[in-house]
Write an enzyme that holds these catalytic residues in place. Structure first.
Site, mmCIF file in Angstrom:
data_model
loop_
_atom_site.group_PDB
_atom_site.id
_atom_site.type_symbol
_atom_site.label_atom_id
_atom_site.label_comp_id
_atom_site.label_asym_id
_atom_site.label_seq_id
_atom_site.Cartn_x
_atom_site.Cartn_y
_atom_site.Cartn_z
ATOM 1 N N GLU A 65 0.821 -1.211 0.000
ATOM 2 C CA GLU A 65 0.000 0.000 0.000
ATOM 3 C C GLU A 65 0.856 1.262 0.000
ATOM 4 O O GLU A 65 1.845 1.362 0.732
ATOM 5 C CB GLU A 65 -0.934 0.004 1.222
ATOM 6 C CG GLU A 65 -1.868 1.200 1.246
ATOM 7 C CD GLU A 65 -3.056 0.990 2.179
ATOM 8 O OE1 GLU A 65 -3.642 -0.119 2.138
ATOM 9 O OE2 GLU A 65 -3.386 1.902 2.947
ATOM 10 N N HIS A 129 -8.114 3.296 -3.895
ATOM 11 C CA HIS A 129 -9.048 3.534 -2.793
ATOM 12 C C HIS A 129 -10.045 4.599 -3.226
ATOM 13 O O HIS A 129 -9.741 5.454 -4.051
ATOM 14 C CB HIS A 129 -8.307 4.044 -1.558
ATOM 15 C CG HIS A 129 -7.461 3.000 -0.899
ATOM 16 N ND1 HIS A 129 -7.353 2.870 0.470
ATOM 17 C CD2 HIS A 129 -6.679 2.023 -1.405
ATOM 18 C CE1 HIS A 129 -6.531 1.878 0.766
ATOM 19 N NE2 HIS A 129 -6.104 1.360 -0.364
ATOM 20 N N ASP A 161 -13.286 9.599 6.395
ATOM 21 C CA ASP A 161 -13.546 10.304 7.641
ATOM 22 C C ASP A 161 -14.495 11.458 7.389
ATOM 23 O O ASP A 161 -14.252 12.293 6.528
ATOM 24 C CB ASP A 161 -12.226 10.828 8.218
ATOM 25 C CG ASP A 161 -11.314 9.677 8.570
ATOM 26 O OD1 ASP A 161 -11.806 8.708 9.183
ATOM 27 O OD2 ASP A 161 -10.123 9.727 8.185
ATOM 28 N N LYS A 219 -21.306 -5.507 3.756
ATOM 29 C CA LYS A 219 -20.472 -5.013 2.648
ATOM 30 C C LYS A 219 -20.146 -6.145 1.673
ATOM 31 O O LYS A 219 -20.192 -5.960 0.453
ATOM 32 C CB LYS A 219 -19.169 -4.396 3.183
ATOM 33 C CG LYS A 219 -19.379 -3.102 3.958
ATOM 34 C CD LYS A 219 -18.082 -2.326 4.169
ATOM 35 C CE LYS A 219 -17.261 -2.872 5.326
ATOM 36 N NZ LYS A 219 -16.111 -1.986 5.654
ATOM 37 N N TYR A 323 1.449 -2.169 4.788
ATOM 38 C CA TYR A 323 1.362 -0.710 4.828
ATOM 39 C C TYR A 323 2.791 -0.190 4.762
ATOM 40 O O TYR A 323 3.532 -0.233 5.745
ATOM 41 C CB TYR A 323 0.662 -0.258 6.114
ATOM 42 C CG TYR A 323 -0.790 -0.709 6.154
ATOM 43 C CD1 TYR A 323 -1.734 -0.071 5.367
ATOM 44 C CD2 TYR A 323 -1.194 -1.773 6.948
ATOM 45 C CE1 TYR A 323 -3.071 -0.480 5.382
ATOM 46 C CE2 TYR A 323 -2.525 -2.183 6.963
ATOM 47 C CZ TYR A 323 -3.453 -1.534 6.179
ATOM 48 O OH TYR A 323 -4.759 -1.949 6.181
ATOM 49 N N GLU A 465 22.552 -6.994 -20.616
ATOM 50 C CA GLU A 465 22.737 -7.528 -21.957
ATOM 51 C C GLU A 465 23.720 -6.682 -22.757
ATOM 52 O O GLU A 465 24.564 -7.198 -23.497
ATOM 53 C CB GLU A 465 21.380 -7.555 -22.661
ATOM 54 C CG GLU A 465 21.400 -8.258 -23.978
ATOM 55 C CD GLU A 465 20.121 -7.964 -24.765
ATOM 56 O OE1 GLU A 465 19.734 -8.824 -25.544
ATOM 57 O OE2 GLU A 465 19.553 -6.871 -24.603
ATOM 58 N N THR A 466 23.603 -5.346 -22.594
ATOM 59 C CA THR A 466 24.469 -4.440 -23.343
ATOM 60 C C THR A 466 25.917 -4.609 -22.912
ATOM 61 O O THR A 466 26.851 -4.394 -23.690
ATOM 62 C CB THR A 466 24.015 -2.985 -23.147
ATOM 63 O OG1 THR A 466 22.599 -2.944 -23.241
ATOM 64 C CG2 THR A 466 24.618 -2.069 -24.172
ATOM 65 N N THR A 575 9.855 -7.604 -30.465
ATOM 66 C CA THR A 575 10.574 -6.372 -30.795
ATOM 67 C C THR A 575 10.844 -6.316 -32.293
ATOM 68 O O THR A 575 11.340 -7.274 -32.875
ATOM 69 C CB THR A 575 11.913 -6.296 -30.038
ATOM 70 O OG1 THR A 575 11.735 -6.774 -28.716
ATOM 71 C CG2 THR A 575 12.407 -4.869 -29.989
#
Lengths: 646, 646
Positions: A65, A129, A161, A219, A323, A465-466, A575
């Protein structure tokens, strides 16, 4: 007819279930992080389905979060954090709704835009949220519509709130989270996955623990898909809560919210907001060390690890929600110690996929934006269809303009002073620019002792890779072949190869050698003479800032330069070098000289004029060696060019 | 933006033209025969553009004229001839309009349907002749609309022979070819390429040679794209005619019509119809040998070769049009001796492409119809879009039903008696069926001394490529793994490889090993146990006639089993094993047991009951070994299966 191809077996039931489950578990192992449509079904799955699949397979997961940042600079940093923490394999992240921060607006720092960035640019499954109190139905519907438009698929429905101390229920308004859940289901049917909050100790404002459980059940029955809990300090608290939920008939997943204590003040503040009481045994440890941040964090990590272990060991918990307080260290440490931080070097595709639903089927991109994937996503965000692998036809959609706003996604993570140290306080000649490129390649400090860790075209150090090409790259950059993108040729390495592998296991990956660079018109003239010798082997595109363009590419066809062959699938060619999009990339590549580099210097200053000269006069060149089974000939092409010049 | 990517060069004009012309000539070499959209532009070119390109490149070409057959059997033979003569690389063929044979109808023998077959099933660029006299405007418009619908793109506009002796011009009707040319351009704009006839000696009914030249000029100016001439006997005749045409302003291509004398009677008949006079020196040779067909044909070939050489050597002739009289030997011999019969082993794709405009972009097909491409084209003729490489989605179009009519394209070229000799006058057991399959593979005579040169699923002898697997195939067929399709694995052979190569030069081709067979349920039960060991390596589909289906293919995805990597292009994967279309193929594959084999025998006869038993009880199995770089494991799978059974 199609239905008949489902797994059915008339010969022996054992062979049926064996065939089915073994292929099923392979794909669940491969794909539960992020994935492409072609590679597996995961990108089509909803969050609740992913959760269920992980639970069924016994594969533990975590989520993270974050809250929206206050400044644009903090936003740039948070996005980098998304990328870094995303590498550990969270099942999702969530972004809190910050009513005071204009959360549904288009500001760079709004909840909506941060969640948008996480989904679209970082490729993370994301929950936004949303609180409902003190808001009109129309406001909320507007937010939800916008979220849907941006590709967000999950909402955490909260009350929020109340504004004043004395809160009164509104008759027609949203008074509780359950009203928001019902509203989402009424207005958007089953489009969103909905999460709601659970309170292991009961909501502080609830009449009782039992009454709060009943609210939670309401809920869930109104349409919520899963529950994330408020933080708690003892595993028993959660486990009891979970059993109580189950006892009254709540069967959806309940995810414990974990809060690793990271400091004395943040703990105090959170406890105050959540009206929770810190257990005495924790206070006893913390109070004596309250000024020692490191000590508190170490203790917090220890505490979180042991509580998480108890939760996982109970067999009732399959995922953990953290959190983070927008910080990395403590949470990452806990996850690593639990063994559920999984930095999987395997990639579903060679580039980072986006999580926007309309990009689900995207499986091919031009190589040019390899180091600037966010810019590519930004510039193609208005496209209706993906993949658009064949840009070379007349129906190809236009690329988005280079506009100021998108520079938010393009701006360097480093401040001006640092860039000046890396790229030179003062440039004296084109050669001093060559020197910057060379230092970036070698990793050696420049003449003032600073390492060059980014370039306008590459905001990160050189890719692993380079590194395979480092020696050659150094040599050519020193001589004014200013490379900005390259890849070696690969002739069938396993898809699990730690450096060049991607896609599901059991496959083979291939590449054609690629080299892209800026260089002077003098070198281009010699290069073109040399390229005649390689006419049938090397494809080239050479363009200057005015769009004068030289190529031997037939009929504007894209050239596939990375592809993979996998068991039981079509070929994937993620690619390509595409002649049409190269001209859009050209605008961006040349603009970066000015926007990121020249503008570091005073107008009319010699340094700025040198960059401006390069911008106005150099060519952008790309070369592909089509003969991937042979040794890369592009270095020979460059050598021949220099030989011709001497 | 897109326009800027055309070849332009600001640095040196020489590099521009070099780049342009070298890539241009490469593709003209590769593609002037037949080709795919992805592979080169040729399939998008109109006939007149192909002609122009050949002329510009100095590449000599030929074309072939056929007339519609009288019987359905003759039609089957003519189609085989199209395939054989198509292999020599004609620029086009043309089909004459036979007014007495209901030429615009749907009969198997109509001009329209024969031309349709040449275009759609044989992939040949085709000109349909059309005559206009004694026909209404509506009739003609109807024919043209139908031709367009069938994918025909070229019309030879002719007057045709008036019905009665006393022909009178109709005021509103079509009296001359020029009226037809005008009508086509009026009604169909530029859709068709139009060819008209030229008479090197003047049309027999014309007032004069000069008047006829003026008529020809009218036809060209009315919209004809090129001219094919009536036959002639001396090269001077044609060359003079051509100069005369040019002198009065005819600038379009004029193609000499070549008639290799093949027999005394056919010559006499043609001369009578065309009202031409055979030169004395030819008569002098022919009359004494008029009963010796072979001698006349040899002379005819000799004569045609020397006349064609004179024409080509003149520098004025770029292509030669042959009146074949539906015969192969003489024309082929002339073409070979001239060196313009070009049996190019290179294929643009591994399967034969169709020339219908809507199939221009078709570049992928299921492997199942590899030996029955005409049936695949028939069953997908109603599809609106190609490629339909991803059958596994719900929007995939349905395959056409198995209907009687399409059996015309499916019926064996061999008559019943021959088939009985090959496949057995009398079958005594399932093993006698195994024996037939084995003989087909080995090429050895069966126990009655007849070679098995075709099977219901393969109307031709074993493909060269399959020969690579001959030894293994023989072994498994003997034991009741009745193979009908297979390919070896290939790990990157040059695209020019004479056996497995396809596509433009400079590329690499790959294959996954494939094996498809009918077998008993006993063997399938053992096979399924063995396949568990190979779960991650081998994909399988196993189905019986009732549609009971066992597979480990994930999510109904197609598995690419043939693909190619070419310079400057996207990857091409022309062959896939597709789970959805397999179930449509299954219907056809099982039906062939009954339609082609069982029905050779009396109802209720033991032979017929054996085939019926196999049809009712066997399974159709396909296996893919995904690990193409390793040694093919499918033989090991089969060996393990037999071991388990013992």
């Amino acid at each position: 007819m199609v239905n008949e191809t489902q797994h059915t077996c008339s010969i022996s039931s054992s062979s049926k279930s064996d065939g089915g489950s073994s292929s099923g578990s392979e794909s669940s192992k491969d794909s539960s992080r992020c994935s492409t449509p072609v590679l597996d079904a995961d990108r089509h799955e909803r969050l609740r389905e992913k959760m269920r699949r992980r639970q069924d397979s016994g594969d533990k997961w975590f989520s993270l979060e974050f809250f929206p940042p206050r400044t644009a600079n903090a936003a740039v940093n948070l996005i980098s954090r998304f990328d870094r923490m995303g590498a550990g394999g969270p099942l999702f992240i969530d972004v809190t709704w910050h009513p005071a921060g204009d959360p549904g607006s288009d500001k760079e720092t709004s909840s909506m835009i941060i969640a948008n960035t996480a989904v679209n640019y970082c490729g993370l499954e994301t929950i936004l949220h949303m609180t409902c109190c003190n808001q009109t139905k129309d406001d909320i519907t507007g937010h939800l519509q916008k979220a849907k438009r941006l590709g967000l698929k999950n909402i955490m429905a909260l009350r929020g709130d109340p504004a004043g101390e004395e809160w009164e229920e509104e008759v027609e308004g949203f008074n509780y989270a359950v009203d928001l859940v019902k509203h989402i289901r009424n207005e958007f049917d089953d489009y969103f996955d909905i999460c709601v909050a659970g309170y292991p100790k009961g909501h502080p404002e609830a009449e009782s623990y039992e009454a709060d459980l009943r609210h939670l059940k309401e809920k869930v029955f109104a349409g919520a898909d899963f529950i994330i809990t408020q933080l708690f300090f003892r595993s028993e608290t959660f486990l009891k809560f979970m059993k109580d939920c189950q006892a009254i008939g709540i069967t959806c997943p309940i995810i414990p919210g974990i809060f690793p204590i990271q400091g004395y003040h943040s703990l105090r503040q959170l406890v105050k907001l959540s009206k929770l009481e810190v257990p005495q045994e924790i206070k006893d440890v913390i109070e004596p060390i309250k000024d020692n941040d490191a000590a508190i964090r170490n203790y917090g990590v220890e505490l979180a690890v042991s509580m998480c272990r108890e939760l996982l060991d109970s067999g009732m918990v399959h995922g953990l929600h953290f959190y983070t307080l927008n910080r990395e260290v403590a949470t990452t440490e806990v996850l690593k110690r639990l063994g559920i931080w999984k930095e999987d070097p395997r990639r579903p595709l060679p580039w980072a996929v986006s999580a926007h639903p309309k990009r689900r089927v995207e499986d091919v991109r031009p190589i040019f934006w390899a180091s600037r994937p966010k810019s590519y996503i930004y510039r193609t965000q208005e496209w209706d269809d993906f993949p658009n692998g064949r840009w070379g036809n007349s129906s190809s959609p236009a690329f988005g303009e280079l506009k100021d706003y998108y520079l938010f996604y393009l701006k360097s993570k480093s401040p001006r002073e640092e860039l000046l140290k890396m790229w030179g306080e003062e440039l004296t000649s084109e050669e001093s620019v060559f020197e910057v490129f060379t230092c970036y390649i070698t990793g050696e400090p420049n003449k003032n002792g600073y390492k060059v860790t980014c370039m306008p075209w590459n905001d990160d150090p050189l890719a692993t890779e380079t590194n395979l090409l480092k020696e050659q790259l150094e040599k050519v950059n020193r001589r004014g072949i200013l490379t900005i993108n390259s890849q070696p040729n690969i002739n069938g390495k396993p898809s699990t190869d730690p450096i060049v592998g991607w896609g599901p296991s059991g496959g083979y990956v291939f590449q054609k050698a690629y080299l892209e660079f800026f260089t002077s018109s003098e070198i281009v003239t010699a290069l073109l003479k040399v390229l005649k010798k390689y006419e049938l082997r090397v494809n080239y595109h050479i363009v200057n800032v005015k769009g004068q363009n030289i190529t031997n590419s037939p009929d504007l066809q894209p050239n596939a330069v990375t592809w993979g062959i996998f068991p039981g699938r079509e070929i994937i060619q993620p690619t390509v070098v595409d002649p049409v999009s190269f001209l859009y990339w050209k605008d961006e590549a040349f603009a970066l000289w000015i926007e990121q580099w020249a503008k570091l210097y005073e107008e009319e200053s010699p340094s700025r004029m040198i960059i401006q000269y390069i911008h106005d006069n150099y060519y952008l060149v790309n070369l592909v060696d089509n003969d991937f089974p042979l040794e890369n000939c592009l270095w020979q092409v460059v050598d021949d060019t220099f030989e011709l010049l001497n």
